[in-house]
Design an enzyme around this catalytic site. Structure first.
Site, PDB file in Angstrom:
ATOM      1  N   ARG A  51       0.917  -1.181  -0.025  1.00 54.48           N
ATOM      2  CA  ARG A  51      -0.074   0.212   0.057  1.00 54.48           C
ATOM      3  C   ARG A  51       0.733   1.230   0.004  1.00 54.48           C
ATOM      4  O   ARG A  51       0.293   2.320  -0.454  1.00 54.48           O
ATOM      5  CB  ARG A  51      -0.871  -0.050   1.266  1.00 54.48           C
ATOM      6  CG  ARG A  51      -2.319   0.230   0.583  1.00 54.48           C
ATOM      7  CD  ARG A  51      -3.373   0.221   1.624  1.00 54.48           C
ATOM      8  NE  ARG A  51      -3.070  -0.274   2.973  1.00 54.48           N
ATOM      9  CZ  ARG A  51      -4.054  -0.972   3.896  1.00 54.48           C
ATOM     10  NH1 ARG A  51      -5.007  -0.869   3.475  1.00 54.48           N
ATOM     11  NH2 ARG A  51      -3.454  -1.165   5.069  1.00 54.48           N
ATOM     12  N   LYS A 147       2.390 -19.951   6.734  1.00 54.29           N
ATOM     13  CA  LYS A 147       1.690 -19.999   7.997  1.00 54.29           C
ATOM     14  C   LYS A 147       1.384 -18.556   8.526  1.00 54.29           C
ATOM     15  O   LYS A 147       2.590 -17.748   8.520  1.00 54.29           O
ATOM     16  CB  LYS A 147       2.400 -21.114   8.658  1.00 54.29           C
ATOM     17  CG  LYS A 147       3.639 -20.522   9.292  1.00 54.29           C
ATOM     18  CD  LYS A 147       3.945 -21.226  10.579  1.00 54.29           C
ATOM     19  CE  LYS A 147       3.412 -20.384  11.922  1.00 54.29           C
ATOM     20  NZ  LYS A 147       4.536 -19.479  12.408  1.00 54.29           N
ATOM     21  N   HIS A 177       8.604 -23.186   6.791  1.00 55.86           N
ATOM     22  CA  HIS A 177      10.068 -23.130   6.534  1.00 55.86           C
ATOM     23  C   HIS A 177      10.913 -24.018   7.164  1.00 55.86           C
ATOM     24  O   HIS A 177      12.026 -24.242   6.565  1.00 55.86           O
ATOM     25  CB  HIS A 177      10.405 -21.529   6.728  1.00 55.86           C
ATOM     26  CG  HIS A 177      10.882 -21.204   7.900  1.00 55.86           C
ATOM     27  ND1 HIS A 177       9.519 -20.966   8.856  1.00 55.86           N
ATOM     28  CD2 HIS A 177      11.897 -21.291   8.966  1.00 55.86           C
ATOM     29  CE1 HIS A 177      10.134 -20.793  10.091  1.00 55.86           C
ATOM     30  NE2 HIS A 177      11.705 -20.898   9.940  1.00 55.86           N
ATOM     31  N   ASP A 234       1.424 -21.450  16.665  1.00 50.58           N
ATOM     32  CA  ASP A 234       2.610 -20.766  16.091  1.00 50.58           C
ATOM     33  C   ASP A 234       3.700 -21.863  15.697  1.00 50.58           C
ATOM     34  O   ASP A 234       4.135 -21.792  14.696  1.00 50.58           O
ATOM     35  CB  ASP A 234       3.286 -19.885  16.891  1.00 50.58           C
ATOM     36  CG  ASP A 234       4.288 -19.141  16.154  1.00 50.58           C
ATOM     37  OD1 ASP A 234       3.945 -18.529  15.324  1.00 50.58           O
ATOM     38  OD2 ASP A 234       5.230 -18.772  16.983  1.00 50.58           O
ATOM     39  N   HIS A 239       5.477 -26.384  12.164  1.00 50.79           N
ATOM     40  CA  HIS A 239       6.755 -26.864  12.314  1.00 50.79           C
ATOM     41  C   HIS A 239       6.932 -28.367  12.832  1.00 50.79           C
ATOM     42  O   HIS A 239       7.756 -29.171  12.205  1.00 50.79           O
ATOM     43  CB  HIS A 239       7.718 -26.105  12.865  1.00 50.79           C
ATOM     44  CG  HIS A 239       7.509 -24.504  12.276  1.00 50.79           C
ATOM     45  ND1 HIS A 239       7.435 -24.103  10.914  1.00 50.79           N
ATOM     46  CD2 HIS A 239       7.599 -23.330  12.893  1.00 50.79           C
ATOM     47  CE1 HIS A 239       7.439 -23.022  10.835  1.00 50.79           C
ATOM     48  NE2 HIS A 239       7.422 -22.550  11.959  1.00 50.79           N
ATOM     49  N   LYS A 338       9.485 -20.341  24.139  1.00 47.82           N
ATOM     50  CA  LYS A 338      10.045 -18.898  23.808  1.00 47.82           C
ATOM     51  C   LYS A 338      10.859 -18.740  25.275  1.00 47.82           C
ATOM     52  O   LYS A 338      10.409 -19.124  26.424  1.00 47.82           O
ATOM     53  CB  LYS A 338       9.207 -17.898  23.764  1.00 47.82           C
ATOM     54  CG  LYS A 338       8.292 -17.999  22.203  1.00 47.82           C
ATOM     55  CD  LYS A 338       8.526 -17.118  21.310  1.00 47.82           C
ATOM     56  CE  LYS A 338       8.008 -17.205  20.044  1.00 47.82           C
ATOM     57  NZ  LYS A 338       8.648 -17.731  18.761  1.00 47.82           N
TER      58      LYS A 338
HETATM   59  C1  BG6 Z   1       8.206 -18.758  12.980  1.00 50.84           C
HETATM   60  C2  BG6 Z   1       7.400 -18.676  14.268  1.00 50.84           C
HETATM   61  O1  BG6 Z   1       7.341 -19.753  12.179  1.00 50.84           O
HETATM   62  O2  BG6 Z   1       9.172 -19.822  13.380  1.00 50.84           O
HETATM   63  C3  BG6 Z   1       8.241 -17.914  15.074  1.00 50.84           C
HETATM   64  O3  BG6 Z   1       6.216 -17.692  13.779  1.00 50.84           O
HETATM   65  C4  BG6 Z   1       9.519 -18.581  15.527  1.00 50.84           C
HETATM   66  O4  BG6 Z   1       7.547 -17.517  16.370  1.00 50.84           O
HETATM   67  C5  BG6 Z   1      10.147 -19.113  14.346  1.00 50.84           C
HETATM   68  O5  BG6 Z   1      10.286 -17.730  16.234  1.00 50.84           O
HETATM   69  C6  BG6 Z   1      11.149 -20.035  14.232  1.00 50.84           C
HETATM   70  O6  BG6 Z   1      11.761 -20.160  13.274  1.00 50.84           O
HETATM   71  P1  BG6 Z   1      13.323 -20.407  13.143  1.00 50.84           P
HETATM   72  O7  BG6 Z   1      13.724 -20.681  11.884  1.00 50.84           O
HETATM   73  O8  BG6 Z   1      14.397 -19.241  13.736  1.00 50.84           O
HETATM   74  O9  BG6 Z   1      13.649 -21.777  14.156  1.00 50.84           O
END
Ligand code: BG6
Length: 489
Positions: A51, A147, A177, A234, A239, A338
């Site tokens: 935007r 996601k 990822h 999350d 993952h 976390k």
């Molecule tokens: C993301 C989450 O998908 O993955 C985050 O939303 C998390 O909260 C992150 O910190 C972790 O990814 P990586 O590659 O740093 O382990």
């Protein structure tokens, strides 16, 4: 070992949310790496749309600046050729502004077109719909989404319907990822390119599996998103369940996307349900309080998200079962959080102990073999074995690892997950992306856990920032006579 770069046909990549955090932090650096390795073919083009009013030159300068900030901009010629590919258009995803100019920019060239939605998920459906209405998608155009795909099964299905109304399923690339991480792909190599492991990869030989994704960071600037999400949605829904699938799936017939995804789907559908009847035995959720993390005072989660009554979990531990012939009776322990003391992700496959002891090894007996797959950092694989301590003095045994560090073995830094995933999406290789039914099956497992937590009326257990989560998560595994892997060097 020299890396091999396979050129990619010219393509147009459109980044919706082009001025956002994901684009600057992950996508542009990843694309620049691919440029540096010589993967792009002219006239590949990359365009950011968002935007915000901005000229092409100002956007190019902002990308240049981000690359420099991450220490990436040292290669003069590659940098200039990368920047020259980049364009920008202001566009209102849900309004009128910019769509005409955008259509003109795309033109009617037959090049591969990839639309990357680096936006909030609330925009996935409207943008897909609009791309359809404006006739901007050809049968080969791809759409790439991140996601969270929805916040539960119902909302995920709505997003999937909207994407599917415009794009063929084979052209919808749902990124997790973690699947782009080198060691995660190595898990497949380990299992299916070595004859050694498969015969013992089952409940007759494996005692349990642990998957840990530990982070030291708090929620940073993502508080608004995170407070609505929590660790289960999350990290676990995507993952961690994907990692579990790769450990637990049957060998696929080929590496072809659907062959692989069919097998992962079967695992997701075999997960034993966690619901109000067993949630208190099989799950622990926690929330960090103030403490000491990363060498300094760390505020509480509620302070970080400016919500003193938040009961969002920042830690979750689960004990899962995969109810099929291969895994019956083998617990899978998952934990993520976390503000834990260390950042690392690993998969630990704990084998059964030897059936009969001929060596004297103290009260605890001979430790079992363990395979530790370190996803990050210091990617590598360790196989813990018993050996005889060298030298005289009788038969003394030691537990030592056969240790393969990828950095030492290959001398190269692993490419970022996004580099691989972006190029796979452009090439149309969906093996490392989630299919619609996988996403929905993962929600079908996760939704009842959240519902059961809500019904229990309990709040997450507190843990101090910089500690390993609530004591109950240690009890979760220790009451089964097992312990979390504690070797982090
Ligand atoms: C993301 C989450 O998908 O993955 C985050 O939303 C998390 O909260 C992150 O910190 C972790 O990814 P990586 O590659 O740093 O382990």
């Amino acid at each position: 070992m020299a890396s091999k770069t396979i050129k990619v046909e010219p393509f147009d990549l459109v980044v919706f949310g082009g001025t956002g955090d994901l684009a600057y932090r992950k996508l542009f650096p990843a694309l620049y790496h691919r440029e540096k390795s010589g993967q792009f073919t002219d006239p590949t083009r990359i365009i950011g749309v968002s935007r915000r009013e901005m000229s092409r030159e100002a956007f190019q300068a902002s990308v240049r600046e981000t690359l420099a900030k991450f220490g990436e901009a040292e290669d003069g010629a590659a940098l200039e050729s990368f920047i020259a590919r980049i364009d920008y258009l202001p566009l209102d995803a849900t309004g009128e502004k910019g769509w005409k100019e955008f259509a003109a920019w795309l033109g009617d060239d037959a090049r591969i077109r990839a639309f990357y939605l680096a936006t909030g998920p609330d925009l996935f459906a409207p943008i897909a719909k609009r791309i359809g209405e404006e006739n901007l998608a050809s049968p080969s155009s791809r759409i790439i989404v991140e996601k969270p795909i929805g916040h539960d099964g119902v909302s995920a299905a709505a997003i999937n319907d909207a994407l599917g109304a415009v794009f063929l399923e084979k052209n919808i690339f749902r990124i997790d990822h973690y699947l782009g991480k080198e060691t995660v792909q190595n898990l497949m190599a380990l299992r299916f390119a070595n004859a050694l492991f498969e015969p013992v990869w089952n409940s007759a030989h494996i005692d349990h599996v642990q998957i840990t994704v530990a982070e030291t960071l708090g929620v940073g600037g993502r508080g608004a998103y995170y407070d609505e999400s929590g660790a289960l949605r999350d990290m676990v829904q995507n993952h961690m369940l994907q990692l579990l699938c790769l450990v637990a799936m049957e060998p696929p017939a080929s590496l072809e996307a659907d062959a692989l995804r069919d097998e992962k789907l079967k695992v997701l559908k075999s997960l034993s349900p966690i619901n109000e009847s067993n949630v208190s035995q099989l799950s622990v959720r926690g929330q960090y309080r103030a403490g000491f993390a990363e060498g300094a005072h760390a505020d509480s989660y509620q302070h970080d998200v400016a919500n003193q009554t938040s009961d969002t979990e920042t830690f979750v531990a689960l004990k899962l079962g995969v109810a099929n012939w291969r895994w019956a009776g083998v617990p899978f322990y998952l934990r993520t959080g976390k503000r834990l003391p260390q950042r690392f992700s690993e998969i630990v496959v704990g084998f059964r102990r030897v059936p009969h002891a001929i060596f004297d090894h103290g009260a605890d007996g001979i430790p079992a073999n363990r395979l530790v797959i370190r996803v990050q950092p210091d990617e590598g694989i360790k196989l813990w074995l018993m050996i005889k301590e060298p030298g005289p003095g009788g038969m003394r045994l030691q537990h030592v690892p056969l240790d393969m560090s990828f950095a030492e073995a290959f001398g190269a830094k692993s490419p970022e997950a996004y580099e691989r995933l972006l190029m796979d999406a452009v090439r149309g290789n969906a093996s490392l992306f989630m299919r619609r039914d996988e996403v929905e099956a993962a929600w079908a497992f996760v939704d009842p856990i959240r519902a059961a937590w809500a019904q229990s009326g309990e709040t997450p257990r507190p843990y101090a920032a910089g500690t390993w989560g609530p004591a109950a998560s240690i009890a979760l595994i220790e009451r089964d006579g097992r312990t979390w892997n504690e070797e982090f060097e």
